[in-house]
Design a protein around this motif. Sequence first.
Motif, mmCIF file in Angstrom:
data_model
loop_
_atom_site.group_PDB
_atom_site.id
_atom_site.type_symbol
_atom_site.label_atom_id
_atom_site.label_comp_id
_atom_site.label_asym_id
_atom_site.label_seq_id
_atom_site.Cartn_x
_atom_site.Cartn_y
_atom_site.Cartn_z
ATOM 1 N N PRO A 88 -6.212 -6.373 15.888
ATOM 2 C CA PRO A 88 -4.770 -6.112 15.805
ATOM 3 C C PRO A 88 -4.482 -4.670 15.424
ATOM 4 C CG PRO A 88 -5.513 -7.200 13.822
ATOM 5 C CD PRO A 88 -6.707 -7.098 14.714
ATOM 6 N N SER A 89 -3.213 -4.381 15.279
ATOM 7 C CA SER A 89 -2.778 -3.034 14.912
ATOM 8 C C SER A 89 -2.804 -2.865 13.400
ATOM 9 C CB SER A 89 -1.368 -2.781 15.447
ATOM 10 O OG SER A 89 -0.446 -3.680 14.837
ATOM 11 N N VAL A 90 -2.712 -1.604 12.980
ATOM 12 C CA VAL A 90 -2.641 -1.305 11.548
ATOM 13 C C VAL A 90 -1.369 -1.897 10.957
ATOM 14 C CG1 VAL A 90 -2.475 0.576 9.874
ATOM 15 C CG2 VAL A 90 -4.043 0.767 11.816
ATOM 16 N N ARG A 91 -0.312 -1.906 11.736
ATOM 17 C CA ARG A 91 0.959 -2.457 11.270
ATOM 18 C C ARG A 91 0.809 -3.925 10.878
ATOM 19 N NH1 ARG A 91 3.636 -5.727 14.309
ATOM 20 N NH2 ARG A 91 2.488 -4.959 16.134
ATOM 21 N N THR A 92 0.132 -4.703 11.686
ATOM 22 C CA THR A 92 -0.052 -6.126 11.396
ATOM 23 C C THR A 92 -0.928 -6.337 10.169
ATOM 24 O OG1 THR A 92 0.165 -6.644 13.757
ATOM 25 C CG2 THR A 92 -0.876 -8.300 12.363
ATOM 26 N N LEU A 93 -2.005 -5.590 10.078
ATOM 27 C CA LEU A 93 -2.900 -5.731 8.930
ATOM 28 C C LEU A 93 -2.194 -5.347 7.633
ATOM 29 C CD1 LEU A 93 -6.181 -4.286 10.483
ATOM 30 C CD2 LEU A 93 -5.647 -6.681 10.033
ATOM 31 N N ARG A 94 -1.336 -4.350 7.698
ATOM 32 C CA ARG A 94 -0.601 -3.951 6.499
ATOM 33 C C ARG A 94 0.357 -5.057 6.057
ATOM 34 N NH1 ARG A 94 1.092 0.554 8.271
ATOM 35 N NH2 ARG A 94 -0.413 1.928 7.238
ATOM 36 N N VAL A 95 0.999 -5.720 6.998
ATOM 37 C CA VAL A 95 1.931 -6.804 6.672
ATOM 38 C C VAL A 95 1.195 -7.975 6.032
ATOM 39 C CG1 VAL A 95 3.458 -8.553 7.679
ATOM 40 C CG2 VAL A 95 3.637 -6.169 8.413
ATOM 41 N N LEU A 96 -0.011 -8.277 6.503
ATOM 42 C CA LEU A 96 -0.755 -9.444 6.035
ATOM 43 C C LEU A 96 -1.496 -9.217 4.723
ATOM 44 C CD1 LEU A 96 -2.192 -10.819 9.402
ATOM 45 C CD2 LEU A 96 -0.309 -11.734 8.039
ATOM 46 N N GLY A 97 -1.595 -7.971 4.272
ATOM 47 C CA GLY A 97 -2.224 -7.755 2.971
ATOM 48 C C GLY A 97 -3.372 -6.787 2.952
ATOM 49 N N ALA A 98 -3.398 -5.828 3.868
ATOM 50 C CA ALA A 98 -4.456 -4.823 3.844
ATOM 51 C C ALA A 98 -4.353 -3.969 2.587
ATOM 52 C CB ALA A 98 -4.367 -3.934 5.093
ATOM 53 N N THR A 176 -3.896 5.354 5.083
ATOM 54 C CA THR A 176 -5.159 4.733 5.466
ATOM 55 C C THR A 176 -5.283 3.378 4.771
ATOM 56 O OG1 THR A 176 -6.153 6.921 5.641
ATOM 57 C CG2 THR A 176 -7.647 5.046 5.585
ATOM 58 N N ILE A 177 -5.746 2.376 5.520
ATOM 59 C CA ILE A 177 -5.890 1.036 4.959
ATOM 60 C C ILE A 177 -7.357 0.630 4.982
ATOM 61 C CG2 ILE A 177 -3.564 0.388 5.703
ATOM 62 C CD1 ILE A 177 -4.933 -1.305 7.916
ATOM 63 N N SER A 178 -7.660 -0.441 4.237
ATOM 64 C CA SER A 178 -9.019 -0.976 4.194
ATOM 65 C C SER A 178 -8.948 -2.498 4.235
ATOM 66 C CB SER A 178 -9.740 -0.516 2.918
ATOM 67 O OG SER A 178 -11.035 -1.085 2.844
ATOM 68 N N VAL A 179 -9.755 -3.110 5.091
ATOM 69 C CA VAL A 179 -9.810 -4.566 5.200
ATOM 70 C C VAL A 179 -11.261 -4.988 5.377
ATOM 71 C CG1 VAL A 179 -7.492 -4.851 6.182
ATOM 72 C CG2 VAL A 179 -9.442 -4.462 7.701
ATOM 73 N N GLY A 180 -11.513 -6.274 5.142
ATOM 74 C CA GLY A 180 -12.830 -6.827 5.404
ATOM 75 C C GLY A 180 -13.476 -7.447 4.186
ATOM 76 N N ALA A 181 -14.406 -8.353 4.451
ATOM 77 C CA ALA A 181 -15.146 -9.045 3.390
ATOM 78 C C ALA A 181 -16.435 -8.329 3.039
ATOM 79 C CB ALA A 181 -15.457 -10.475 3.843
#
Length: 311
Positions: A88-98, A176-181
């Motif tokens: 997905p886009s950075v926008r979506t990840l930011r909305v979901l909790g990045a 800048t965002i960060s996601v992942g387990a």
Amino acid sequence: MGKRPPFSTDIEAARYPPPPPPNFHASQTKLWFSWLVPLIFLANIAMFVYSMYLNDCPGYLNDDVCLFSQYLGRFSFQPFNENPLLGPSVRTLRVLGALEKDLVVGENEAWRFFSCMFLHAGVVHLLANMFSLLFIGVRLEKEFGFLRIGLLYLFSGFGGSLLSILHLRDSVAPNTISVGASGALFGLLGAMLSELLTNWTIYVNKCAALTSLLLIIGLNLAVGFLPHVDNSAHIGGFLAGFFLGFVILMRPQFGYVNRKYLPPGHDAKRKSKYKFYQYLFLILSVIILLLGYAYCLASLYLGKSDEMFSY
């Protein structure tokens, strides 16, 4: 002269030798049923599917730009120039909790320290982490149970998020965002190393186990130097898991036998369940963890106060 008692000849005595003492076998440790790690696996898959549904690339961009839009519809991926990991886009990840510094510190959204562990940037990112989760996590949960591994997973991921957001704070790229387990998974690797060290006496092939584990850790850390990979989360999660392993995964050593497992009439020399060096590692690890978490949180939030007063 005295007489021998009846039915007690030497031949009969040799025919029936005295019974040997009963043998004692320590009961084998029963493995736990692994359900928490598969549940985390399913939660990550579900969150990725939901993130693609919410992303709806054709709804924001042209259908010809979105990848595989003719087959996936609103679940199609962002263009390669925006997300090369098929996601997905950075926008979506930011909305979901990045994880993003301005939102965590500026908007007091501390829940993002944990929500980012269930989000992934793309299919490639998701598959790499989930294979590692099943390969490492299921084995650890079977040996130590869901409670220990659940605490280890969360606090390791929190440690990875802390170091990651401190790195994002100093990043030259804005927003800048960060996601992942990855932070939590590296925590499991770090805990495996400390578990091997603190339970050293109960392993048979010590050098082989240590060498193979160090090789796996080195290869995984080397992946962190690839472009667009947040290696700070890997290092933070690994360090947190390494010290947590001395606290959470400590096991009794051989030489201790509980009296209720001894056959009648037998005794055993009672030794301490745990060795002195295990207690030493535990105390030092608790101190290092508390100081480390406190330092990172102070650097993050006290730095915010200094910026406010500088204006």
